[in-house]
Design a protein around this motif. Sequence first.
Motif, mmCIF file in Angstrom:
data_model
loop_
_atom_site.group_PDB
_atom_site.id
_atom_site.type_symbol
_atom_site.label_atom_id
_atom_site.label_comp_id
_atom_site.label_asym_id
_atom_site.label_seq_id
_atom_site.Cartn_x
_atom_site.Cartn_y
_atom_site.Cartn_z
ATOM 1 N N LYS A 118 -4.092 24.555 28.940
ATOM 2 C CA LYS A 118 -3.152 23.654 29.348
ATOM 3 C C LYS A 118 -3.247 23.452 30.977
ATOM 4 O O LYS A 118 -2.941 22.530 31.455
ATOM 5 N N ASN A 119 -4.144 24.172 31.751
ATOM 6 C CA ASN A 119 -4.300 24.247 33.042
ATOM 7 C C ASN A 119 -5.619 23.245 33.409
ATOM 8 O O ASN A 119 -5.734 23.188 34.464
ATOM 9 N N VAL A 120 -6.186 22.935 32.332
ATOM 10 C CA VAL A 120 -7.552 22.015 32.515
ATOM 11 C C VAL A 120 -7.050 20.825 32.547
ATOM 12 O O VAL A 120 -6.017 20.306 31.945
ATOM 13 N N LYS A 121 -7.744 19.896 33.541
ATOM 14 C CA LYS A 121 -7.207 18.558 33.767
ATOM 15 C C LYS A 121 -8.239 17.677 32.963
ATOM 16 O O LYS A 121 -9.306 17.731 32.693
ATOM 17 N N TYR A 122 -7.366 16.693 31.916
ATOM 18 C CA TYR A 122 -7.979 16.041 31.064
ATOM 19 C C TYR A 122 -7.078 14.948 30.594
ATOM 20 O O TYR A 122 -6.147 14.958 31.002
ATOM 21 N N ARG A 123 -7.716 13.970 29.842
ATOM 22 C CA ARG A 123 -7.144 13.021 29.272
ATOM 23 C C ARG A 123 -7.708 12.617 27.873
ATOM 24 O O ARG A 123 -8.750 12.955 27.706
ATOM 25 N N ILE A 124 -7.071 11.836 27.138
ATOM 26 C CA ILE A 124 -7.445 11.862 25.646
ATOM 27 C C ILE A 124 -7.314 10.330 25.379
ATOM 28 O O ILE A 124 -6.370 9.507 25.772
ATOM 29 N N VAL A 125 -8.422 9.841 25.045
ATOM 30 C CA VAL A 125 -8.688 8.493 24.608
ATOM 31 C C VAL A 125 -9.132 8.205 23.139
ATOM 32 O O VAL A 125 -9.525 8.879 22.536
ATOM 33 N N ILE A 126 -8.361 7.180 22.724
ATOM 34 C CA ILE A 126 -8.413 7.014 21.272
ATOM 35 C C ILE A 126 -9.467 6.038 20.887
ATOM 36 O O ILE A 126 -9.521 5.028 21.606
ATOM 37 N N PHE A 127 -10.501 6.150 20.078
ATOM 38 C CA PHE A 127 -11.830 5.490 20.011
ATOM 39 C C PHE A 127 -11.343 4.684 18.915
ATOM 40 O O PHE A 127 -10.621 4.894 17.694
ATOM 41 N N GLN A 128 -11.728 3.243 19.093
ATOM 42 C CA GLN A 128 -11.557 2.142 18.085
ATOM 43 C C GLN A 128 -12.593 1.971 17.341
ATOM 44 O O GLN A 128 -13.724 1.306 17.878
ATOM 45 N N PRO A 129 -12.771 2.469 16.054
ATOM 46 C CA PRO A 129 -13.822 2.177 15.038
ATOM 47 C C PRO A 129 -14.231 0.753 15.069
ATOM 48 O O PRO A 129 -15.317 0.499 14.613
ATOM 49 N N GLU A 130 -13.449 -0.304 15.304
ATOM 50 C CA GLU A 130 -13.657 -1.642 15.228
ATOM 51 C C GLU A 130 -15.057 -1.902 16.028
ATOM 52 O O GLU A 130 -15.678 -2.956 15.835
ATOM 53 N N LEU A 131 -14.927 -1.236 17.214
ATOM 54 C CA LEU A 131 -16.295 -1.574 18.153
ATOM 55 C C LEU A 131 -17.701 -1.336 17.211
ATOM 56 O O LEU A 131 -18.528 -2.291 17.791
ATOM 57 N N LEU A 132 -17.667 -0.811 16.101
ATOM 58 C CA LEU A 132 -18.873 -0.774 15.422
ATOM 59 C C LEU A 132 -19.290 -1.648 14.333
ATOM 60 O O LEU A 132 -19.978 -1.518 13.550
ATOM 61 N N SER A 133 -17.990 -2.457 14.018
ATOM 62 C CA SER A 133 -18.120 -3.374 13.049
ATOM 63 C C SER A 133 -19.497 -4.234 12.778
ATOM 64 O O SER A 133 -19.691 -4.708 14.076
ATOM 65 N N GLY A 134 -20.354 -4.333 12.030
ATOM 66 C CA GLY A 134 -21.586 -4.887 12.089
ATOM 67 C C GLY A 134 -22.548 -4.403 12.703
ATOM 68 O O GLY A 134 -23.868 -4.919 12.872
ATOM 69 N N LYS A 135 -22.464 -2.871 12.959
ATOM 70 C CA LYS A 135 -23.471 -2.262 14.163
ATOM 71 C C LYS A 135 -23.960 -1.125 13.164
ATOM 72 O O LYS A 135 -25.195 -0.626 13.491
ATOM 73 N N ILE A 136 -23.103 -0.413 12.172
ATOM 74 C CA ILE A 136 -23.479 0.589 11.434
ATOM 75 C C ILE A 136 -23.475 0.379 9.902
ATOM 76 O O ILE A 136 -22.466 -0.628 9.667
ATOM 77 N N SER A 137 -24.203 0.848 9.016
ATOM 78 C CA SER A 137 -24.254 0.797 7.599
ATOM 79 C C SER A 137 -22.786 1.812 7.134
ATOM 80 O O SER A 137 -22.559 2.860 7.727
ATOM 81 N N LYS A 138 -22.466 1.348 6.138
ATOM 82 C CA LYS A 138 -21.105 2.107 5.535
ATOM 83 C C LYS A 138 -21.572 2.679 4.030
ATOM 84 O O LYS A 138 -20.761 3.271 3.512
ATOM 85 N N ASP A 139 -22.962 3.055 3.941
ATOM 86 C CA ASP A 139 -23.423 3.739 3.068
ATOM 87 C C ASP A 139 -23.023 5.192 2.832
ATOM 88 O O ASP A 139 -23.181 5.871 3.632
ATOM 89 N N PRO A 140 -22.260 5.605 1.684
ATOM 90 C CA PRO A 140 -21.764 6.597 1.755
ATOM 91 C C PRO A 140 -23.067 7.775 1.914
ATOM 92 O O PRO A 140 -22.696 9.026 2.335
ATOM 93 N N LYS A 141 -24.062 7.537 1.658
ATOM 94 C CA LYS A 141 -25.351 8.564 1.794
ATOM 95 C C LYS A 141 -25.486 8.732 3.195
ATOM 96 O O LYS A 141 -26.041 9.733 3.611
#
Length: 366
Positions: A118-141
């Motif tokens: 709690k004494n550490v200085k930090y911020r939390i950022v939410i990643f938006q998976p939409e950034l990766l649309s059309g860039k990576i495969s969605k193959d379950p493998k």
Amino acid sequence: MPLRKVNVVILILLAVAFLIIVQRNLLNLSDFLHKENPDAGQILPFEAELSKDGRQKMERKAEEIPVLITATEDRLGAAIAAMNSVSQNSKARVVFTIVTLNDTADHLKAWMSKTKLKNVKYRIVIFQPELLSGKISKDPKTLEATKPLTFARFYLPVYIPEVEKAIYLDDDVVVQGDIQELYETNLKPGHAAAFSDDCDSASAKGIVRGAGNQNNYLGFLDFKKEAIKKLGMRANTCSFNPGVIIANLTEWKNQNITQQLEYWMERNFQEDLYSNTLAESITTPPLLIVFYKRYSSIDPMWHVRHLGTTGAGNRYSPQFVRVAKLLHWNGHYKPWGRASAFSDVWDQWFIPDPTGKFHPVRRHAD
């Protein structure tokens, strides 16, 4: 010329000189303020695609060290241990940017607020998976290798826009030295990043070979593909590990590194450019292409790797592990999960989850 007129002339010249000095000081002050806040009023790349938290800026002091780390729900204890090890061993004040997903943010906040972090200085950022649309495969493998947060390192200047230099750390590390030393790694002119070579020492080379010969470009890229051939890269070039990155964010932005990485992600999505024997995360190949012979090196003691690889981690002596500045459990065996080498070292930095949701699992625990 009468003495009175001489005195008047002297006074006039002194007044002019004074005004010139004042004007120059004001101009210097203006330049200083501009340099101190160069991004004021500027829209950063991809800013519209980030959460509001991602656009927040924090007041930073010159001695603070910005560190970016990711935190996923199933590995949250790893990020906690990594941050604790950094903060406990650093004299300078570290500022963490923690990139996570919506389903983990509340758990992370509770863990941080109810422990000594709690004494550490930090911020939390939410990643938006939409950034990766059309860039990576969605193959379950390849689902494990394509977890969205593994690509957060591609967007370093977006998540930490207000600094010139920053450190990225994988979550499966512990830092045993003062991270100020790592931060002060010298980057050569024109280099946007520093990485650890996979051929940086004889011992590391032997360990990598034992882990699947993933120590050169041939292990990551398909050199039979025309797009790779045209790059003119040598297949036996030593690869590097992007689990620890020191980034010059000014150069990163000037060279459009993020856009270049995205381009090669899209090319692979369309043409399948990666090696069929690829054993590591698919975040590595785009970095290898973009930074081919254009990066600086990290001291090997600041990235001792392969502690999570079958048999490889056990090749290190306890004495060597003790003096290593940074330990990385890359590989399948994690110190919080299945049996891994030197999990007792990781345990020293782990902070139990006050919510009771996360527990390290020891397959061979007594």
